[in-house]
Design a protein around this motif. Structure first.
Motif, PDB file in Angstrom:
ATOM      1  N   TYR A  96      21.632 -67.077 -11.222  1.00 50.06           N
ATOM      2  CA  TYR A  96      22.078 -66.034 -12.140  1.00 50.06           C
ATOM      3  C   TYR A  96      21.624 -64.670 -11.654  1.00 50.06           C
ATOM      4  O   TYR A  96      20.558 -64.535 -11.060  1.00 50.06           O
ATOM      5  CB  TYR A  96      21.489 -66.271 -13.542  1.00 50.06           C
ATOM      6  N   TRP A  97      22.415 -63.652 -11.981  1.00 44.94           N
ATOM      7  CA  TRP A  97      22.020 -62.264 -11.800  1.00 44.94           C
ATOM      8  C   TRP A  97      22.053 -61.564 -13.153  1.00 44.94           C
ATOM      9  O   TRP A  97      23.050 -61.633 -13.878  1.00 44.94           O
ATOM     10  CB  TRP A  97      22.949 -61.531 -10.841  1.00 44.94           C
ATOM     11  N   TYR A  98      20.939 -60.872 -13.467  1.00 42.41           N
ATOM     12  CA  TYR A  98      20.836 -60.080 -14.681  1.00 42.41           C
ATOM     13  C   TYR A  98      20.467 -58.648 -14.310  1.00 42.41           C
ATOM     14  O   TYR A  98      19.841 -58.400 -13.293  1.00 42.41           O
ATOM     15  CB  TYR A  98      19.727 -60.610 -15.598  1.00 42.41           C
ATOM     16  N   ARG A  99      20.810 -57.730 -15.191  1.00 44.46           N
ATOM     17  CA  ARG A  99      20.292 -56.385 -15.106  1.00 44.46           C
ATOM     18  C   ARG A  99      19.559 -56.063 -16.402  1.00 44.46           C
ATOM     19  O   ARG A  99      19.903 -56.567 -17.474  1.00 44.46           O
ATOM     20  CB  ARG A  99      21.388 -55.355 -14.831  1.00 44.46           C
ATOM     21  N   SER A 125      26.371 -68.648 -10.966  1.00 45.88           N
ATOM     22  CA  SER A 125      26.971 -69.635 -10.067  1.00 45.88           C
ATOM     23  C   SER A 125      26.432 -71.010 -10.410  1.00 45.88           C
ATOM     24  O   SER A 125      25.232 -71.173 -10.640  1.00 45.88           O
ATOM     25  CB  SER A 125      26.629 -69.292  -8.618  1.00 45.88           C
ATOM     26  N   VAL A 126      27.317 -71.984 -10.454  1.00 47.63           N
ATOM     27  CA  VAL A 126      26.896 -73.347 -10.780  1.00 47.63           C
ATOM     28  C   VAL A 126      26.765 -74.211  -9.528  1.00 47.63           C
ATOM     29  O   VAL A 126      26.449 -75.401  -9.628  1.00 47.63           O
ATOM     30  CB  VAL A 126      27.839 -74.010 -11.790  1.00 47.63           C
ATOM     31  N   GLY A 127      26.994 -73.604  -8.374  1.00 46.45           N
ATOM     32  CA  GLY A 127      26.840 -74.330  -7.132  1.00 46.45           C
ATOM     33  C   GLY A 127      27.483 -73.566  -5.992  1.00 46.45           C
ATOM     34  O   GLY A 127      28.204 -72.583  -6.224  1.00 46.45           O
ATOM     35  N   ALA A 128      27.226 -74.008  -4.784  1.00 44.48           N
ATOM     36  CA  ALA A 128      27.786 -73.332  -3.616  1.00 44.48           C
ATOM     37  C   ALA A 128      29.300 -73.272  -3.719  1.00 44.48           C
ATOM     38  O   ALA A 128      29.956 -74.270  -4.022  1.00 44.48           O
ATOM     39  CB  ALA A 128      27.353 -74.045  -2.341  1.00 44.48           C
ATOM     40  N   VAL A 175      29.706 -61.044  -6.168  1.00 41.70           N
ATOM     41  CA  VAL A 175      28.743 -62.034  -5.700  1.00 41.70           C
ATOM     42  C   VAL A 175      29.447 -63.030  -4.790  1.00 41.70           C
ATOM     43  O   VAL A 175      30.679 -63.132  -4.774  1.00 41.70           O
ATOM     44  CB  VAL A 175      28.073 -62.808  -6.859  1.00 41.70           C
ATOM     45  N   SER A 176      28.631 -63.767  -4.070  1.00 40.91           N
ATOM     46  CA  SER A 176      29.117 -64.883  -3.269  1.00 40.91           C
ATOM     47  C   SER A 176      28.051 -65.956  -3.284  1.00 40.91           C
ATOM     48  O   SER A 176      26.877 -65.679  -3.534  1.00 40.91           O
ATOM     49  CB  SER A 176      29.424 -64.439  -1.837  1.00 40.91           C
ATOM     50  N   ARG A 177      28.440 -67.185  -3.011  1.00 45.05           N
ATOM     51  CA  ARG A 177      27.479 -68.288  -2.986  1.00 45.05           C
ATOM     52  C   ARG A 177      27.920 -69.268  -1.896  1.00 45.05           C
ATOM     53  O   ARG A 177      28.543 -70.285  -2.149  1.00 45.05           O
ATOM     54  CB  ARG A 177      27.448 -68.991  -4.348  1.00 45.05           C
TER      55      ARG A 177
END
Lengths: 110, 115
Positions: free
Chosen positions: B33-36, B49-52, B66-68
């Motif tokens: 997760y990303w938060y601000r 993201s729940v996975g790659a 974002v990317s994963r």
């Protein structure tokens, strides 16, 4: 994710017990209740998690009534270092969208 | 385990510049997760993201990407920095434990100022 309601702020004094209540009226059957603590300039950290009745660890206790529509985080004998923001999260099972509310800002005074 | 690491710790950008905030976890968690967090406010979810290979928008995704590509890394990209993006950014990974338990682990944060 179940919506939660917490007091915006609370004040206490060193050595007192602090109870922070979180309301979550639309909690689902499989939802767990989780509390996080955040100190200034740091990321939140997990404190305690529970599903029903009472859970206790070395940091806090969590009380959950039978209807599970609210929960109370109890901090025994707080110290100045317990001054932080406390977040209540509800609804984690099968939910990937983890959103925090505004939290409760606890200030412990000497 | 180093847990969740974020780089840089601090950064000052000019309006219109771009940058990537790095986040890495060594706990093999699928969820990230990303938060601000703006001064005196709570955390707002940007992306998760729940996975790659899988990402999704949160509450405030505008102005970010974002990317994963791997389980370990979840970078956050700001393409055209704006003053409104001045904030502290936290990355987190999530462990789904036994019996339905669920815990997030947060990084130390990146303090970003856009001037």
């Amino acid at each position: 994710l179940a919506k939660t309601t917490q007091p915006v702020s609370m004040d206490s004094y060193e050595g007192q017990e602090v109870n922070i209540t979180c309301s979550h009226n639309n909690i689902a059957t499989n939802d767990y209740i989780t509390w996080y603590q955040q100190f200034p300039s740091q990321g939140p950290r997990f404190i305690i998690q529970g599903y029903k009745t009472k859970v206790t660890n070395e940091v806090a206790s969590l009380f959950i009534p039978a209807d599970r529509k609210s929960s109370t985080l109890s901090l025994p004998r707080v110290s100045l270092s317990d001054t932080a923001v406390y977040y209540c999260l509800v609804g984690l099972d099968n939910n990937n969208d983890m959103r925090f509310g505004a939290g409760t800002r606890l200030t412990v005074k000497p | 385990n180093a847990g969740v690491t974020q780089t840089p710790k601090f950064r000052i950008l000019k309006i219109g510049q771009s940058m990537t905030l790095q986040c890495t976890q060594d706990m093999n968690h699928n969820y990230m997760y990303w938060y601000r967090q703006d001064p005196g406010m709570g955390l707002k979810l940007i992306y998760y993201s729940v996975g790659a290979g899988i990402t999704d928008k949160g509450e405030v995704p505008n102005g970010y990407n974002v990317s994963r590509s791997t389980t370990e890394d979840f970078p956050l990209r700001l393409e055209l920095a704006a003053p409104s993006q001045t904030s502290v950014y936290f990355c987190a990974s999530r462990l789904l434990g036994r019996h339905g338990t669920d815990t997030q682990y947060f990084g130390p944060g990146t303090r970003l100022t856009v001037l």
